[in-house]
Motif scaffolding. Structure first.
Motif, PDB file in Angstrom:
ATOM      1  N   TYR A  53      17.253  -3.080  30.377  1.00  0.00           N
ATOM      2  CA  TYR A  53      16.591  -2.248  29.374  1.00  0.00           C
ATOM      3  C   TYR A  53      17.173  -2.618  28.018  1.00  0.00           C
ATOM      4  O   TYR A  53      18.162  -3.362  27.923  1.00  0.00           O
ATOM      5  CB  TYR A  53      16.757  -0.754  29.664  1.00  0.00           C
ATOM      6  N   TYR A  54      16.561  -2.114  26.964  1.00  0.00           N
ATOM      7  CA  TYR A  54      16.971  -2.435  25.606  1.00  0.00           C
ATOM      8  C   TYR A  54      17.238  -1.141  24.847  1.00  0.00           C
ATOM      9  O   TYR A  54      16.555  -0.129  25.072  1.00  0.00           O
ATOM     10  CB  TYR A  54      15.876  -3.237  24.888  1.00  0.00           C
ATOM     11  N   SER A  59      10.248   3.940  19.162  1.00  0.00           N
ATOM     12  CA  SER A  59       9.292   3.511  20.185  1.00  0.00           C
ATOM     13  C   SER A  59       8.453   2.324  19.712  1.00  0.00           C
ATOM     14  O   SER A  59       7.995   1.506  20.522  1.00  0.00           O
ATOM     15  CB  SER A  59       8.375   4.674  20.577  1.00  0.00           C
ATOM     16  N   CYS A  62      10.100  -0.746  20.649  1.00  0.00           N
ATOM     17  CA  CYS A  62       9.868  -0.994  22.072  1.00  0.00           C
ATOM     18  C   CYS A  62       8.500  -1.651  22.269  1.00  0.00           C
ATOM     19  O   CYS A  62       8.343  -2.591  23.054  1.00  0.00           O
ATOM     20  CB  CYS A  62       9.948   0.323  22.840  1.00  0.00           C
ATOM     21  N   CYS A  66       7.644  -5.421  23.900  1.00  0.00           N
ATOM     22  CA  CYS A  66       6.620  -5.637  24.921  1.00  0.00           C
ATOM     23  C   CYS A  66       5.643  -6.717  24.477  1.00  0.00           C
ATOM     24  O   CYS A  66       5.332  -7.643  25.222  1.00  0.00           O
ATOM     25  CB  CYS A  66       5.892  -4.329  25.216  1.00  0.00           C
ATOM     26  N   TYR A  75       5.111  -0.343  28.616  1.00  0.00           N
ATOM     27  CA  TYR A  75       6.493  -0.068  28.233  1.00  0.00           C
ATOM     28  C   TYR A  75       6.712   1.437  28.245  1.00  0.00           C
ATOM     29  O   TYR A  75       5.765   2.229  28.247  1.00  0.00           O
ATOM     30  CB  TYR A  75       6.823  -0.671  26.871  1.00  0.00           C
ATOM     31  N   TYR A  77       9.671   4.601  26.824  1.00  0.00           N
ATOM     32  CA  TYR A  77      10.748   4.832  25.862  1.00  0.00           C
ATOM     33  C   TYR A  77      11.259   6.255  26.001  1.00  0.00           C
ATOM     34  O   TYR A  77      10.465   7.192  26.192  1.00  0.00           O
ATOM     35  CB  TYR A  77      10.234   4.600  24.438  1.00  0.00           C
ATOM     36  N   ARG A  83      16.272   4.336  24.545  1.00  0.00           N
ATOM     37  CA  ARG A  83      16.209   3.378  25.642  1.00  0.00           C
ATOM     38  C   ARG A  83      14.774   2.886  25.839  1.00  0.00           C
ATOM     39  O   ARG A  83      13.844   3.683  25.997  1.00  0.00           O
ATOM     40  CB  ARG A  83      16.716   4.040  26.920  1.00  0.00           C
ATOM     41  N   CYS A  84      14.606   1.578  25.834  1.00  0.00           N
ATOM     42  CA  CYS A  84      13.310   0.932  25.976  1.00  0.00           C
ATOM     43  C   CYS A  84      13.275   0.108  27.258  1.00  0.00           C
ATOM     44  O   CYS A  84      14.184  -0.686  27.512  1.00  0.00           O
ATOM     45  CB  CYS A  84      13.050   0.026  24.767  1.00  0.00           C
ATOM     46  N   GLU A  85      12.223   0.299  28.057  1.00  0.00           N
ATOM     47  CA  GLU A  85      12.015  -0.496  29.264  1.00  0.00           C
ATOM     48  C   GLU A  85      10.636  -1.127  29.186  1.00  0.00           C
ATOM     49  O   GLU A  85       9.652  -0.458  28.857  1.00  0.00           O
ATOM     50  CB  GLU A  85      12.131   0.377  30.513  1.00  0.00           C
ATOM     51  N   ILE A  86      10.563  -2.413  29.489  1.00  0.00           N
ATOM     52  CA  ILE A  86       9.269  -3.096  29.500  1.00  0.00           C
ATOM     53  C   ILE A  86       8.954  -3.509  30.932  1.00  0.00           C
ATOM     54  O   ILE A  86       9.827  -3.906  31.693  1.00  0.00           O
ATOM     55  CB  ILE A  86       9.255  -4.302  28.538  1.00  0.00           C
TER      56      ILE A  86
END
Length: 352
Positions: A53-54, A59, A62, A66, A75, A77, A83-86
């Protein structure tokens, strides 16, 4: 060329550029507002994350990560953790992999459909390693112009350095079983709720343990008894989605194998998550159900799939290698000090 033409042309370009920048900001704000309206609140997609994650401030950043990742389809957030997840999939493709989790917002890849602002790096000059995402200008920062001479590498969690070249992740304690690696975590001071344990596993690129057969169950018990014999341990099984219908974290139903304590699971609707009892319990090493928000379960087991690594190199206890590759579902000797590294990976595992 008429006198003064060059000066007039330069002024015109300057004015157009300034207007364009204002329009970009105004357009981006409008698209952000629309994206937030369409976001799916308190939902998170599991099992399809690209990298770990980043950590980003907004957002929209994020969304940018992506759009700069070719395989990204969605993605998510969480502002409280930045916390950012793609993801390489969508909730529409895998509805059973979507879980309710407070604080998360889920977005489609094109949630912000504003072109020309993503600032990719030229492919031939991308210095980023270990899943770092390269951009010449990260949105929502003070930087207003792309910098192609020194692009920015946004590093996934666990990596740092200008090019994300330094790996600071924990590589110790994972044990192989078939095509998976498992690790038991224990914390008596601040025991984790079920969802917190689930998130902690996701941070490791893993899920809570899925124990579909006796062999896997016994393997996890052995790990537990070495690491946390006196603790309850969360496993990846619950009926949170449909009361009375237990399902594993990968969305599959419970199946034929189970190890319930006599009389469980019971019919209490607030006992949705499953743990393994400690060694000293009346019914040791069996399954019980309790509230997912309980903090009386001090351990949990994570598992990650290794089968996408088709080959692995075995490294001896001295650190020397036999310079040969082997199938990723086994090592050559089973010795407790033998470590092995899947090809194209910088993470080590050990057999015992």
């Amino acid at each position: 060329m008429p006198p003064g033409f060059a000066v007039k042309f330069l002024l015109l370009c300057t004015c157009v550029r300034a207007v364009r920048y204002d329009t970009e900001e105004e357009g981006l704000l409008a698209m952000e507002e629309q994206a937030e309206k369409e976001a799916v609140r308190n939902k998170r997609l599991y099992f399809h994350r690209i990298n770990t994650y980043y950590l980003v401030d907004h957002s929209t950043q994020c969304a940018q990560l992506c759009r700069l990742t070719a395989d990204c389809k969605s993605y998510q957030y969480r502002q409280g953790e930045q916390r950012c997840e793609i993801n390489n999939a969508t909730m529409r493709e895998f509805p059973s992999h979507s879980k309710t989790l407070t604080g998360w917002s889920y977005y489609k890849r094109n949630a912000i459909a504003f072109f020309g602002i993503w600032s990719p790096c030229p492919q031939e000059s991308d210095p980023c390693r270990n899943g770092g995402i390269c951009t010449s200008r990260l949105l929502k920062t003070q930087q207003t112009e792309p910098n192609h001479c020194r692009p920015t590498c946004v590093c996934p969690a666990g990596f740092h350095g200008d090019d994300c070249q330094t790996d600071a992740r924990d590589k110790v304690g994972w044990k192989q079983h078939g095509l998976y690696a498992f690790k038991v975590f224990s914390d008596n001071v601040t025991p984790k709720r079920y969802n917190e344990a689930r998130t902690a596993c996701a941070d490791e690129g893993a899920t809570l343990g899925i124990l579909k057969d006796e062999d896997t169950h016994d393997f996890v018990l052995a790990l537990k008894n070495m690491t946390a014999p006196s603790e309850k341990l969360w496993i990846g099984l619950s009926d949170s989605e449909v009361e009375g219908s237990f399902a594993w974290e990968d969305g599959s139903p419970l199946g034929d194998f189970s190890q319930w304590v006599p009389g469980q699971p019971n019919s209490q609707s607030n006992r949705n998550c499953v743990y393994i009892t400690p060694q000293h319990a009346t019914h040791p090493s069996q399954w019980g159900d309790r509230s997912c928000s309980s903090r009386h379960v001090a351990a949990y087991v994570c598992q990650k799939k290794l089968s996408f690594w088709s080959r692995a190199k075995v490294v001896g206890s001295s650190g020397s290698s036999d310079d040969a590759t082997h199938s990723a579902d086994r090592t050559t000797d089973g010795h407790s000090l033998t470590y092995w590294r899947p090809d194209d990976s910088n993470r080590y595992f050990n057999n015992w």
